[in-house]
Design a protein around this motif. Structure first.
Motif, mmCIF file in Angstrom:
data_model
loop_
_atom_site.group_PDB
_atom_site.id
_atom_site.type_symbol
_atom_site.label_atom_id
_atom_site.label_comp_id
_atom_site.label_asym_id
_atom_site.label_seq_id
_atom_site.Cartn_x
_atom_site.Cartn_y
_atom_site.Cartn_z
ATOM 1 N N ARG A 390 -31.950 -20.751 64.244
ATOM 2 C CA ARG A 390 -33.169 -21.427 64.438
ATOM 3 C C ARG A 390 -33.227 -22.523 65.295
ATOM 4 O O ARG A 390 -34.069 -22.877 66.226
ATOM 5 C CB ARG A 390 -33.906 -21.911 63.107
ATOM 6 C CG ARG A 390 -34.045 -20.667 62.145
ATOM 7 C CD ARG A 390 -34.880 -21.291 60.906
ATOM 8 N NE ARG A 390 -33.954 -22.004 59.889
ATOM 9 C CZ ARG A 390 -33.143 -21.790 59.006
ATOM 10 N NH1 ARG A 390 -32.992 -20.462 58.774
ATOM 11 N NH2 ARG A 390 -32.453 -22.666 58.125
ATOM 12 N N GLY A 391 -32.379 -23.487 65.468
ATOM 13 C CA GLY A 391 -32.076 -24.501 66.459
ATOM 14 C C GLY A 391 -31.897 -24.103 67.832
ATOM 15 O O GLY A 391 -32.612 -24.730 68.676
ATOM 16 N N CYS A 392 -31.347 -23.054 67.877
ATOM 17 C CA CYS A 392 -31.095 -22.463 69.306
ATOM 18 C C CYS A 392 -32.189 -22.106 70.001
ATOM 19 O O CYS A 392 -32.746 -22.150 70.937
ATOM 20 C CB CYS A 392 -29.933 -21.186 69.416
ATOM 21 S SG CYS A 392 -29.648 -20.426 70.940
ATOM 22 N N PHE A 393 -32.965 -21.056 69.093
ATOM 23 C CA PHE A 393 -34.463 -20.674 69.543
ATOM 24 C C PHE A 393 -35.276 -21.874 69.630
ATOM 25 O O PHE A 393 -36.108 -21.945 70.856
ATOM 26 C CB PHE A 393 -35.124 -19.876 68.423
ATOM 27 C CG PHE A 393 -36.345 -19.160 68.879
ATOM 28 C CD1 PHE A 393 -36.111 -18.064 69.781
ATOM 29 C CD2 PHE A 393 -37.472 -19.625 68.471
ATOM 30 C CE1 PHE A 393 -37.203 -17.483 70.351
ATOM 31 C CE2 PHE A 393 -38.529 -18.840 68.744
ATOM 32 C CZ PHE A 393 -38.673 -17.734 69.550
ATOM 33 N N GLY A 394 -35.463 -22.924 68.886
ATOM 34 C CA GLY A 394 -36.218 -23.828 69.231
ATOM 35 C C GLY A 394 -35.737 -25.009 70.391
ATOM 36 O O GLY A 394 -36.536 -25.498 71.167
ATOM 37 N N TYR A 395 -34.504 -24.940 70.658
ATOM 38 C CA TYR A 395 -33.873 -25.924 71.636
ATOM 39 C C TYR A 395 -34.320 -25.132 72.875
ATOM 40 O O TYR A 395 -34.889 -25.763 74.151
ATOM 41 C CB TYR A 395 -32.215 -25.623 71.793
ATOM 42 C CG TYR A 395 -31.600 -26.306 72.554
ATOM 43 C CD1 TYR A 395 -31.564 -27.686 72.582
ATOM 44 C CD2 TYR A 395 -30.994 -25.929 73.874
ATOM 45 C CE1 TYR A 395 -30.926 -28.623 73.398
ATOM 46 C CE2 TYR A 395 -30.286 -26.786 74.682
ATOM 47 C CZ TYR A 395 -30.250 -27.955 74.468
ATOM 48 O OH TYR A 395 -29.394 -28.674 75.291
ATOM 49 N N PHE A 396 -34.452 -23.584 72.984
ATOM 50 C CA PHE A 396 -35.036 -22.843 74.252
ATOM 51 C C PHE A 396 -36.306 -23.177 74.493
ATOM 52 O O PHE A 396 -36.686 -23.304 75.765
ATOM 53 C CB PHE A 396 -34.471 -21.370 73.966
ATOM 54 C CG PHE A 396 -33.465 -20.964 74.140
ATOM 55 C CD1 PHE A 396 -32.464 -21.665 74.709
ATOM 56 C CD2 PHE A 396 -32.881 -19.826 73.516
ATOM 57 C CE1 PHE A 396 -31.023 -21.096 74.701
ATOM 58 C CE2 PHE A 396 -31.583 -19.157 73.564
ATOM 59 C CZ PHE A 396 -30.788 -20.039 74.102
ATOM 60 N N LYS A 397 -37.108 -23.498 73.489
ATOM 61 C CA LYS A 397 -38.629 -23.703 73.439
ATOM 62 C C LYS A 397 -38.916 -25.028 74.160
ATOM 63 O O LYS A 397 -39.909 -25.410 74.770
ATOM 64 C CB LYS A 397 -38.994 -23.673 72.121
ATOM 65 C CG LYS A 397 -39.286 -22.107 71.754
ATOM 66 C CD LYS A 397 -39.758 -22.068 70.115
ATOM 67 C CE LYS A 397 -41.296 -22.481 70.079
ATOM 68 N NZ LYS A 397 -41.665 -22.143 68.706
ATOM 69 N N LEU A 398 -37.944 -25.955 74.130
ATOM 70 C CA LEU A 398 -38.080 -27.199 74.821
ATOM 71 C C LEU A 398 -38.131 -27.002 76.289
ATOM 72 O O LEU A 398 -38.683 -27.943 76.981
ATOM 73 C CB LEU A 398 -36.906 -28.131 74.300
ATOM 74 C CG LEU A 398 -36.878 -28.486 72.799
ATOM 75 C CD1 LEU A 398 -35.441 -29.539 72.705
ATOM 76 C CD2 LEU A 398 -38.113 -29.346 72.505
ATOM 77 N N GLY A 399 -37.682 -25.894 77.023
ATOM 78 C CA GLY A 399 -37.652 -25.835 78.421
ATOM 79 C C GLY A 399 -36.893 -26.818 79.066
ATOM 80 O O GLY A 399 -36.016 -27.450 78.632
ATOM 81 N N GLY A 400 -37.003 -27.043 80.476
ATOM 82 C CA GLY A 400 -36.303 -27.925 81.355
ATOM 83 C C GLY A 400 -34.781 -27.405 81.302
ATOM 84 O O GLY A 400 -34.345 -26.309 81.226
ATOM 85 N N ASN A 401 -33.877 -28.423 81.257
ATOM 86 C CA ASN A 401 -32.581 -28.537 80.989
ATOM 87 C C ASN A 401 -31.969 -27.715 80.002
ATOM 88 O O ASN A 401 -31.035 -27.079 79.745
ATOM 89 C CB ASN A 401 -31.901 -29.835 81.276
ATOM 90 C CG ASN A 401 -30.280 -29.804 81.369
ATOM 91 O OD1 ASN A 401 -29.869 -29.071 82.259
ATOM 92 N ND2 ASN A 401 -29.820 -30.495 80.837
ATOM 93 N N CYS A 402 -32.945 -27.465 78.792
ATOM 94 C CA CYS A 402 -32.590 -26.706 77.654
ATOM 95 C C CYS A 402 -32.379 -25.333 77.712
ATOM 96 O O CYS A 402 -31.852 -24.564 76.846
ATOM 97 C CB CYS A 402 -33.417 -27.217 76.470
ATOM 98 S SG CYS A 402 -33.406 -29.154 76.073
ATOM 99 N N ILE A 403 -33.198 -24.891 78.910
ATOM 100 C CA ILE A 403 -32.832 -23.581 79.171
ATOM 101 C C ILE A 403 -32.006 -23.207 80.262
ATOM 102 O O ILE A 403 -31.301 -22.279 80.796
ATOM 103 C CB ILE A 403 -34.082 -22.711 79.374
ATOM 104 C CG1 ILE A 403 -35.328 -23.376 80.224
ATOM 105 C CG2 ILE A 403 -34.771 -22.539 77.943
ATOM 106 C CD1 ILE A 403 -36.587 -22.611 80.355
ATOM 107 N N ASP A 404 -32.143 -24.195 81.561
ATOM 108 C CA ASP A 404 -31.670 -24.056 82.670
ATOM 109 C C ASP A 404 -29.979 -24.137 82.566
ATOM 110 O O ASP A 404 -29.349 -23.344 83.389
ATOM 111 C CB ASP A 404 -32.183 -25.193 83.490
ATOM 112 C CG ASP A 404 -33.479 -25.018 84.236
ATOM 113 O OD1 ASP A 404 -33.886 -23.927 84.151
ATOM 114 O OD2 ASP A 404 -33.928 -26.002 84.651
#
Length: 472
Positions: A390-404
């Motif tokens: 759940r935390g990983c999915f939420g982390y991706f939703k933050l965008g920016g460096n959290c997905i880059d």
């Protein structure tokens, strides 16, 4: 010629297996002037359900090897990143900027066999590369001789014995043999006692003309009991891979189809479900084991083991071909004629292979560890792993460096293992934050306990794989 008759041929290097790595290595070494013999059991177009998505880091390696044309004329599909789907919500994870071209990074998905055929054709077009259809049955060895002309007990590989289609036998000699015979390698045991640790199986098939939620993207569906992959491999074909944990049930094909229909189909997006069910009735189901094999150092005189024969990771992140092609780029550099004038200098080759073992950590460690760690999170076998998911999915939703950052690691564009450690524990901390945020004060005592259990789970998820990368 009868089975007992033998012909003899000599080369600079023999490559066993004309898959991704073997074909690319034949071309790369042939371009440097080496006389190369490439042996493959079956030169017809391969038919596999994995090795169909080349990450941007692999595309960069392909360009470095002068093999970029292999992506043309195979009806491949550009890939611009991933869509991760959980509870019918989708988060977009685009590739970051490619540091090589300074443009948007683009991967490529395709039918595996079409790409391999292109690689083989480019290898065979090199003047001093010979491609033969033959099954290598054994390695030719000779005992090493000491300074006083005494046998020292050790052996070195001096060639191979191969069976041709007419069942005749041939011996081929070379001071160096590269074994690239894949997952089910029969020569791996000559170099290492490590064996693949099979964690699950992919069951896959092709769906026709599927309206994907995010065209020209790979898709990861966080389903139960484990993730599902989807990506388009040609104009009309979309591959779907369903991960089944543990051993593949010894059930009939009909039972397996019922399981997929009853348990997997309901977890798919509405736009996919009908195509999935229709394909279950018309397409052939294929399976493939998903294993982990940490890398080993090549120190056997006269032989190098590479590709899936030497190092594997779960194909969830599609990193296998990227690692293989980058290995070939590094191999070409370390075994160049300027560095190793002759492969008969086996001690110098072994010295260069020690360098390869440690230099490749720059790119393979992140890909290997991320694949295995993400698989554990996405399969989520217990509550602490579910919190991390759940935390990983939420982390991706933050965008920016959290997905880059994570997508840069996954794509092979960021080759810094410490970046992986940073983002993995950032996910763990964010997961704990989300538990406190959603649980409120009533759940605070339990969530304080989760601080320790979740962090412990994060540690035992990533550190064993990192440790395996530090071994010989």
């Amino acid at each position: 010629m009868t089975i007992s008759e033998t012909t003899y041929s000599e080369y600079d290097v023999i490559i066993v297996g004309a898959g991704i790595l073997g074909s690319a290595a034949a071309k790369a070494l042939g371009d440097t002037g080496r006389r190369v013999l490439l042996l493959e059991r079956d030169l017809s177009e391969p038919d596999r359900i994995v090795g169909e998505l080349l990450q941007p880091g692999g595309v960069n390696a392909l360009h470095a090897l002068g093999l970029e044309e292999c992506l043309q004329g195979i009806d491949g599909i550009d890939c611009h990143g991933y869509g991760v789907i959980r509870d019918m919500q989708t988060v977009a994870i685009p590739y970051p900027i490619n540091p090589v071209s300074n443009k948007e990074a683009v991967g490529k998905s395709f039918h595996h066999g079409r790409f391999v055929n292109q690689l083989r054709q480019h290898a065979s077009a090199v003047e001093n590369v010979t491609v033969k259809e033959a099954t290598v049955t054994s390695l030719l060895k000779e005992q090493l001789v000491g300074e006083d002309d005494e046998l020292v007990g050790n052996e070195k590989v001096v060639g191979v014995v191969a069976q041709i289609k007419d069942r005749s036998e041939e011996k081929f000699y070379a001071p160096l043999t590269i074994v690239a015979d894949g997952l089910f390698s029969k020569f791996r045991k000559e170099m290492t006692t490590k064996t693949p640790d099979v964690r699950s199986y992919f069951v896959g098939f092709v769906m026709k003309d599927v309206p994907l939620p995010m065209p020209e993207h790979g898709h990861v569906i966080l389903a139960k009991p484990s993730p599902i992959l989807m990506y388009q491999i040609s104009t009309h074909d979309t591959r779907i891979l369903v991960d089944i944990p543990g051993q593949l049930p010894s059930a009939s094909n009909g039972d397996l189809k019922r399981y997929l229909h009853d348990n997997i189909a309901p977890q798919l997006p509405d736009t996919i479900r009908t195509c999935f069910i229709n394909a279950l009735e018309t397409e052939r189901l294929r399976s493939m084991p998903n294993g982990f094999l940490p890398p080993s150092i090549n120190n056997y005189e006269g032989m190098i083991v590479l590709g899936d024969a030497m190092n594997m990771r779960h194909p969830l992140t599609g990193g296998g071909m990227t690692v293989a092609l980058n290995d070939v780029v590094l191999l070409r550099e370390l075994l160049s004629p300027e560095v190793v004038p002759s492969f008969t200098d086996t001690q110098l080759v072994i010295k260069q292979m020690a360098k390869l073992h440690w230099k490749r950590k720059k790119y393979c460690t992140s890909i290997n560890v991320l694949a295995m760690a993400l698989y554990r999170l996405f399969a989520a076998e217990d509550e602490d792993l579910a919190v991390l998911q759940r935390g990983c999915f939420g982390y991706f939703k933050l965008g920016g460096n959290c997905i880059d950052g994570p997508c840069g690691l996954l794509s092979g564009l960021i080759q810094q293992p410490l970046v992986l450690v940073y983002h993995f524990f950032a996910v763990a901390i964010y997961a704990i934050y989300l538990e406190f945020k959603t649980g409120g004060w009533r759940q605070a005592p339990m969530n304080f306990i989760k601080i320790f259990t979740v962090l412990y789970t994060a540690c035992v998820t990533i550190f064993p794989y990192l440790w395996s990368e530090l071994q010989k």
